[in-house]
Design an enzyme around this catalytic site. Structure first.
Site, mmCIF file in Angstrom:
data_model
loop_
_atom_site.group_PDB
_atom_site.id
_atom_site.type_symbol
_atom_site.label_atom_id
_atom_site.label_comp_id
_atom_site.label_asym_id
_atom_site.label_seq_id
_atom_site.Cartn_x
_atom_site.Cartn_y
_atom_site.Cartn_z
ATOM 1 N N GLU A 41 66.265 47.143 22.052
ATOM 2 C CA GLU A 41 65.304 46.089 22.384
ATOM 3 C C GLU A 41 65.022 46.193 23.900
ATOM 4 O O GLU A 41 65.947 46.294 24.694
ATOM 5 C CB GLU A 41 65.954 44.743 22.054
ATOM 6 N N LYS A 56 74.233 23.471 24.256
ATOM 7 C CA LYS A 56 74.448 24.173 25.518
ATOM 8 C C LYS A 56 73.245 25.073 25.774
ATOM 9 O O LYS A 56 73.026 26.033 25.033
ATOM 10 C CB LYS A 56 75.718 25.029 25.464
ATOM 11 N N CYS A 88 61.582 37.696 21.253
ATOM 12 C CA CYS A 88 62.301 38.396 20.188
ATOM 13 C C CYS A 88 61.335 39.022 19.186
ATOM 14 O O CYS A 88 61.709 39.924 18.455
ATOM 15 C CB CYS A 88 63.264 37.445 19.500
ATOM 16 N N GLU A 128 69.584 33.231 15.160
ATOM 17 C CA GLU A 128 68.271 33.814 15.474
ATOM 18 C C GLU A 128 68.517 34.826 16.575
ATOM 19 O O GLU A 128 68.751 34.456 17.725
ATOM 20 C CB GLU A 128 67.307 32.728 15.968
#
Ligand code: NAD
Length: 475
Positions: A379, A168, A278, A244
């Site tokens: 973040e 997906k 990331c 991840e």
């Protein structure tokens, strides 16, 4: 959607729109899949697993080689599609297509190196062998920021190991996934081995992935919050997971480093993909004695960066993914300025020359950042470089490790002893020493702490899809 070797719409015919984040234009409509489609895809993958898991490594390898060749032939088309759908400048999109293709090539080769072992047994009439077997049907969820390479980084090792897969993609970048599945179809990969379910609302798909008994493993790339939620669901049903997740990379510049060279490095890695990576630096620690020349160089480089549609020449800053992303950057910058940070450059949305139709934010440098500011912990996923100062090696190591994340870290120093101490002391899965791009298909990528579980790429990447099986033989 691509299910059991057939392209199909949702059962109820519903679709969702895909837009260009640079100007809001509608690019396409794609099928809005749900429970019916994901169940059908899982059934197809489970059926195909029976034969795919029995193919030889050489057969599986040949499909991956073919897909790799097709990707390279279509590099330019894939890159243009990616820029239109995701927003990154064309040059960066070309680099990503190449990086994505590298995983197909690497795992075409690794398929043939799934070795076992023999172990001396305690009894004279006993023999032990150990083999690696594919785990089974894999469910994969991928993000929008690297819409092609995150997909091949999962599909290539899964297929090489002998697993089948249902994927997906992110709802904002399904077209890149569709283009890749056309390549898998043309490469002749048998029906049911790779399946694609597109969906506007991911929750129902995620729920099926973690609860369906036919799924053996879930591999996810995305935010830490969603990753934790899916890992909880998978744990309840004892499914394997690879995660991840997010990051908050420190970038450390020691007083013996060349501040101009280090500033150049930050300018290249921080603003890559408009900060939506990331492994993007989120806390830049510069030794107090060299912070001024460092900021001067960084500022002059950042002021030259142009935002705009990535298909145009000379653009280095693409749009952010959506309005929420711009709001988050704005909130973090405002919070930092309210708490005493100094704005070196940027610090506002880009709205001139039609950019107001997209989601643009100026590349920004903040100095005098402190631990009390949101940006020090959260973040950012946007084009903001926050600079802090430090005075000693011990101090900066402790501060760099003071985060729940543990994906990437960067260190600039010519001192080999210090470089080793930092490599060993930093609690991150990927450490760049005087290197802003410590990634490749051949190298293990992944994080510690809340940045995830498992590794992708390298020889480690294929073991995520393999199960160890002992055979004890009495002879
Ligand atoms: P996200 O978690 O919102 O979405 C990622 C994927 O998860 C998308 O496909 C989305 O549709 C899906 N998803 C969301 N909710 C779901 C649910 N309930 N069930 C099933 N699937 C669900 O993250 P994002 O904002 O798209 O991506 C950015 C994040 O990804 C950042 O935190 C970034 O650091 C991380 N990321 C990590 C890596 C890595 O390798 N560690 C690489 C790229 C991005």
């Amino acid at each position: 959607m691509y299910i059991n070797g057939q392209w199909q719409d949702a059962e109820d015919g519903s679709k969702f729109v895909v837009t260009n984040p640079a100007n809001g234009d509608i690019i396409d409509h794609v099928p809005n899949g749900g429970e019916t489609e994901v169940k059908a895809a899982i059934d197809a993958a489970a059926e195909a697993f029976k034969s795919w898991s029995k193919t030889s490594a050489y057969q599986r390898s040949s499909f991956l080689y073919r897909a790799h060749g097709l990707m390279l032939e279509r590099k330019e088309d894939l890159a243009r599609l990616m820029t239109t759908e995701q927003g990154k400048p064309l040059k960066a999109a070309r680099n990503e297509v190449q990086y994505g293709a590298d995983f197909l090539l690497w795992y075409a080769e690794e398929a043939k190196r799934i070795y076992g072992e023999t172990i001396p047994a305690p009894r004279g009439d006993q023999r032990f062998i150990v083999q690696q077997h594919p785990v089974g049907v894999v469910a994969a969820v991928t993000p929008w920021n690297y819409p092609i390479s995150m997909l091949t980084r999962k599909i290539a090792p899964a297929l090489a190991a002998g697993c089948t897969i249902v994927l997906k993609p992110a709802e904002s970048t399904p077209l890149c996934a569709i283009a890749m599945f056309k390549i898998f179809e043309e490469a002749g990969i048998p029906a049911g081995v790779v399946n694609l379910v597109t969906a506007e609302k991911p929750a129902a798909i995620g729920e099926e992935f973690v609860s369906n008994p036919k799924i053996a493993k879930l591999t996810f790339t995305g935010s830490t919050n969603v990753g934790k939620m899916l890992a909880q669901g998978a744990a309840a049903n004892m499914k394997r997971v690879s995660m991840e997740l997010g990051g908050h990379a420190p970038f450390i510049v020691f007083d013996d480093a060349d501040p101009e060279h280090a500033a150049k490095g930050v300018s290249l890695v921080k603003f890559l993909n408009t900060g939506q990576a990331c492994i993007s630096p989120n806390r830049i620690f510069v030794h107090k004695s060299i912070v001024e020349p460092f900021i001067e160089t960084l500022e002059s480089r950042v002021r030259k960066m142009r935002g705009g549609n990535g298909l145009e020449d000379g653009i280095s800053i693409g749009p952010l993914v959506g309005p929420g992303a711009v709001d988050k950057v704005e909130r973090q910058v405002k919070d930092a300025l309210d708490k005493g940070a100094r704005l070196v450059c940027g610090g506002h949305r880009l709205i001139e020359n039609g950019l107001e139709k997209g989601f643009f934010y100026a590349p920004t440098v903040l100095a005098d950042v402190t631990e009390e500011m949101l940006i020090y912990r959260e973040e950012t996923f946007g084009p903001v470089a926050p600079i802090l100062t430090f005075e000693s090696e011990d101090e900066v190591l402790e501060k760099a490790n003071d985060t729940n994340y543990g994906l990437a870290a960067y260190v600039y120093t010519p001192n080999i002893g210090r470089a080793f101490r930092m490599y060993e002391g930093l609690k991150f899965g990927i450490i760049g020493i005087n290197d802003i791009n410590p990634t490749a298909a051949a190298a293990p990528f992944g994080g510690m702490k809340e940045s995830g579980l498992g590794r992708e790429g390298g020889h480690e990447g294929i073991s995520e899809y393999l199960e160890t099986k002992l055979g004890g033989f009495s002879i």
